[in-house]
Design a protein around this motif. Structure first.
Motif, PDB file in Angstrom:
ATOM      1  N   MET A  12       0.843  -1.193   0.000  1.00  0.00           N
ATOM      2  CA  MET A  12       0.000   0.000   0.000  1.00  0.00           C
ATOM      3  C   MET A  12       0.879   1.244   0.000  1.00  0.00           C
ATOM      4  O   MET A  12       1.773   1.374   0.822  1.00  0.00           O
ATOM      5  N   ARG A  13       0.607   2.149  -0.912  1.00  0.00           N
ATOM      6  CA  ARG A  13       1.414   3.354  -1.039  1.00  0.00           C
ATOM      7  C   ARG A  13       0.572   4.631  -0.956  1.00  0.00           C
ATOM      8  O   ARG A  13       1.036   5.687  -1.333  1.00  0.00           O
ATOM      9  N   ARG A  14      -0.627   4.530  -0.473  1.00  0.00           N
ATOM     10  CA  ARG A  14      -1.491   5.710  -0.456  1.00  0.00           C
ATOM     11  C   ARG A  14      -0.909   6.838   0.390  1.00  0.00           C
ATOM     12  O   ARG A  14      -1.180   7.988   0.148  1.00  0.00           O
ATOM     13  N   MET A  15      -0.109   6.509   1.396  1.00  0.00           N
ATOM     14  CA  MET A  15       0.476   7.533   2.250  1.00  0.00           C
ATOM     15  C   MET A  15       1.716   8.163   1.621  1.00  0.00           C
ATOM     16  O   MET A  15       2.292   9.067   2.186  1.00  0.00           O
ATOM     17  N   ARG A  16       2.129   7.690   0.478  1.00  0.00           N
ATOM     18  CA  ARG A  16       3.341   8.203  -0.160  1.00  0.00           C
ATOM     19  C   ARG A  16       3.034   9.019  -1.407  1.00  0.00           C
ATOM     20  O   ARG A  16       3.915   9.312  -2.194  1.00  0.00           O
ATOM     21  N   ARG A  17       1.801   9.394  -1.578  1.00  0.00           N
ATOM     22  CA  ARG A  17       1.369  10.063  -2.798  1.00  0.00           C
ATOM     23  C   ARG A  17       2.030  11.423  -3.001  1.00  0.00           C
ATOM     24  O   ARG A  17       2.445  11.765  -4.089  1.00  0.00           O
ATOM     25  N   ASP A  18       2.138  12.245  -1.962  1.00  0.00           N
ATOM     26  CA  ASP A  18       2.740  13.564  -2.130  1.00  0.00           C
ATOM     27  C   ASP A  18       3.877  13.761  -1.127  1.00  0.00           C
ATOM     28  O   ASP A  18       4.008  13.022  -0.166  1.00  0.00           O
ATOM     29  N   ASP A  19       4.672  14.777  -1.379  1.00  0.00           N
ATOM     30  CA  ASP A  19       5.870  15.019  -0.560  1.00  0.00           C
ATOM     31  C   ASP A  19       5.536  15.249   0.906  1.00  0.00           C
ATOM     32  O   ASP A  19       6.213  14.742   1.797  1.00  0.00           O
ATOM     33  N   PHE A  20       4.471  16.018   1.184  1.00  0.00           N
ATOM     34  CA  PHE A  20       4.098  16.287   2.569  1.00  0.00           C
ATOM     35  C   PHE A  20       3.820  14.987   3.322  1.00  0.00           C
ATOM     36  O   PHE A  20       4.303  14.779   4.431  1.00  0.00           O
ATOM     37  N   SER A  21       3.038  14.101   2.717  1.00  0.00           N
ATOM     38  CA  SER A  21       2.711  12.824   3.365  1.00  0.00           C
ATOM     39  C   SER A  21       3.941  11.963   3.568  1.00  0.00           C
ATOM     40  O   SER A  21       4.097  11.314   4.597  1.00  0.00           O
ATOM     41  N   ARG A  22       4.826  11.938   2.573  1.00  0.00           N
ATOM     42  CA  ARG A  22       6.046  11.142   2.720  1.00  0.00           C
ATOM     43  C   ARG A  22       6.889  11.661   3.872  1.00  0.00           C
ATOM     44  O   ARG A  22       7.407  10.885   4.674  1.00  0.00           O
ATOM     45  N   ARG A  23       7.017  12.996   3.974  1.00  0.00           N
ATOM     46  CA  ARG A  23       7.809  13.545   5.078  1.00  0.00           C
ATOM     47  C   ARG A  23       7.143  13.262   6.419  1.00  0.00           C
ATOM     48  O   ARG A  23       7.809  13.002   7.415  1.00  0.00           O
ATOM     49  N   LEU A  24       5.821  13.302   6.458  1.00  0.00           N
ATOM     50  CA  LEU A  24       5.083  13.060   7.695  1.00  0.00           C
ATOM     51  C   LEU A  24       5.235  11.610   8.157  1.00  0.00           C
ATOM     52  O   LEU A  24       5.373  11.348   9.357  1.00  0.00           O
ATOM     53  N   MET A  25       5.246  10.670   7.241  1.00  0.00           N
ATOM     54  CA  MET A  25       5.310   9.251   7.568  1.00  0.00           C
ATOM     55  C   MET A  25       6.737   8.723   7.729  1.00  0.00           C
ATOM     56  O   MET A  25       6.937   7.615   8.193  1.00  0.00           O
ATOM     57  N   ARG A  26       7.705   9.505   7.309  1.00  0.00           N
ATOM     58  CA  ARG A  26       9.099   9.060   7.380  1.00  0.00           C
ATOM     59  C   ARG A  26       9.480   8.802   8.826  1.00  0.00           C
ATOM     60  O   ARG A  26       9.095   9.529   9.735  1.00  0.00           O
ATOM     61  N   GLU A  27      10.236   7.779   9.062  1.00  0.00           N
ATOM     62  CA  GLU A  27      10.647   7.433  10.409  1.00  0.00           C
ATOM     63  C   GLU A  27      12.091   7.824  10.656  1.00  0.00           C
ATOM     64  O   GLU A  27      12.920   7.765   9.762  1.00  0.00           O
ATOM     65  N   ASN A  28      12.385   8.196  11.888  1.00  0.00           N
ATOM     66  CA  ASN A  28      13.751   8.439  12.347  1.00  0.00           C
ATOM     67  C   ASN A  28      14.521   9.452  11.507  1.00  0.00           C
ATOM     68  O   ASN A  28      15.699   9.298  11.257  1.00  0.00           O
ATOM     69  N   MET A  29      13.833  10.488  11.057  1.00  0.00           N
ATOM     70  CA  MET A  29      14.510  11.513  10.278  1.00  0.00           C
ATOM     71  C   MET A  29      14.088  12.867  10.830  1.00  0.00           C
ATOM     72  O   MET A  29      12.923  13.226  10.767  1.00  0.00           O
ATOM     73  N   LEU A  30      15.023  13.588  11.383  1.00  0.00           N
ATOM     74  CA  LEU A  30      14.743  14.892  11.951  1.00  0.00           C
ATOM     75  C   LEU A  30      15.682  15.890  11.310  1.00  0.00           C
ATOM     76  O   LEU A  30      16.902  15.725  11.345  1.00  0.00           O
ATOM     77  N   THR A  31      15.107  16.926  10.698  1.00  0.00           N
ATOM     78  CA  THR A  31      15.918  17.955  10.043  1.00  0.00           C
ATOM     79  C   THR A  31      15.493  19.321  10.553  1.00  0.00           C
ATOM     80  O   THR A  31      14.485  19.463  11.245  1.00  0.00           O
ATOM     81  N   ALA A  32      16.236  20.343  10.165  1.00  0.00           N
ATOM     82  CA  ALA A  32      15.921  21.714  10.576  1.00  0.00           C
ATOM     83  C   ALA A  32      14.529  22.123  10.104  1.00  0.00           C
ATOM     84  O   ALA A  32      13.864  22.929  10.755  1.00  0.00           O
ATOM     85  N   SER A  33      14.055  21.565   9.012  1.00  0.00           N
ATOM     86  CA  SER A  33      12.732  21.928   8.501  1.00  0.00           C
ATOM     87  C   SER A  33      11.602  21.411   9.390  1.00  0.00           C
ATOM     88  O   SER A  33      10.449  21.781   9.202  1.00  0.00           O
ATOM     89  N   ASP A  34      11.914  20.593  10.377  1.00  0.00           N
ATOM     90  CA  ASP A  34      10.914  20.102  11.327  1.00  0.00           C
ATOM     91  C   ASP A  34      10.803  21.000  12.558  1.00  0.00           C
ATOM     92  O   ASP A  34       9.917  20.786  13.386  1.00  0.00           O
ATOM     93  N   PHE A  35      11.685  21.961  12.694  1.00  0.00           N
ATOM     94  CA  PHE A  35      11.729  22.792  13.897  1.00  0.00           C
ATOM     95  C   PHE A  35      10.887  24.049  13.771  1.00  0.00           C
ATOM     96  O   PHE A  35      10.605  24.527  12.681  1.00  0.00           O
ATOM     97  N   ILE A  36      10.523  24.580  14.923  1.00  0.00           N
ATOM     98  CA  ILE A  36       9.893  25.899  15.036  1.00  0.00           C
ATOM     99  C   ILE A  36      10.781  26.704  15.966  1.00  0.00           C
ATOM    100  O   ILE A  36      11.105  26.258  17.061  1.00  0.00           O
ATOM    101  N   TYR A  37      11.186  27.873  15.529  1.00  0.00           N
ATOM    102  CA  TYR A  37      12.134  28.705  16.272  1.00  0.00           C
ATOM    103  C   TYR A  37      11.368  29.621  17.227  1.00  0.00           C
ATOM    104  O   TYR A  37      10.594  30.468  16.781  1.00  0.00           O
ATOM    105  N   PRO A  38      11.539  29.472  18.541  1.00  0.00           N
ATOM    106  CA  PRO A  38      10.829  30.350  19.482  1.00  0.00           C
ATOM    107  C   PRO A  38      11.516  31.705  19.586  1.00  0.00           C
ATOM    108  O   PRO A  38      12.742  31.785  19.677  1.00  0.00           O
ATOM    109  N   VAL A  39      10.714  32.769  19.549  1.00  0.00           N
ATOM    110  CA  VAL A  39      11.246  34.128  19.648  1.00  0.00           C
ATOM    111  C   VAL A  39      10.439  34.870  20.703  1.00  0.00           C
ATOM    112  O   VAL A  39       9.212  34.892  20.662  1.00  0.00           O
ATOM    113  N   PHE A  40      11.146  35.479  21.632  1.00  0.00           N
ATOM    114  CA  PHE A  40      10.521  36.243  22.701  1.00  0.00           C
ATOM    115  C   PHE A  40      10.625  37.726  22.342  1.00  0.00           C
ATOM    116  O   PHE A  40      11.714  38.260  22.184  1.00  0.00           O
TER     117      PHE A  40
END
Length: 92
Positions: A12-40
């Motif tokens: 089944m590949r329905r979760m791999r249809r678009d880039d957003f879904s692939r990034r969401l389902m990817r396991e054990n991969m953490l990059t800077a694009s996953d972060f939110i920068y807190p600013v006070f």
């Protein structure tokens, strides 16, 4: 019946249809694009103030926010979380 290597017969590949879904389902991969920068953010202008309880973290005035955002973009961080600190007295 020898089915060695036949399972799964359908992948089944329905979760791999678009880039957003692939990034969401990817396991054990953490990059800077996953972060939110807190600013006070502080009231006023041309202000920077250290946060005593968080070494290396500063509160900045709104006019300095663009520099912080540029730094985050340079690091590959796509979002800021703004925490506003008002120094004006509240009307009660």
């Amino acid at each position: 019946m020898n089915q060695k290597g036949a399972f799964p017969s359908t992948r089944m590949r329905r979760m791999r249809r678009d880039d957003f879904s692939r990034r969401l389902m990817r396991e054990n991969m953490l990059t800077a694009s996953d972060f939110i920068y807190p600013v006070f953010v502080l009231d006023g202008s041309a202000r920077t103030e250290a946060v005593a309880s968080m070494p290396g973290v500063e509160r900045v005035s709104l006019d300095r926010l663009l520099r912080v955002a540029e730094r985050a973009v340079g690091l590959g961080i796509p979002a800021l979380a703004l925490f506003l600190l008002s120094t004006r007295p509240r009307n009660r």
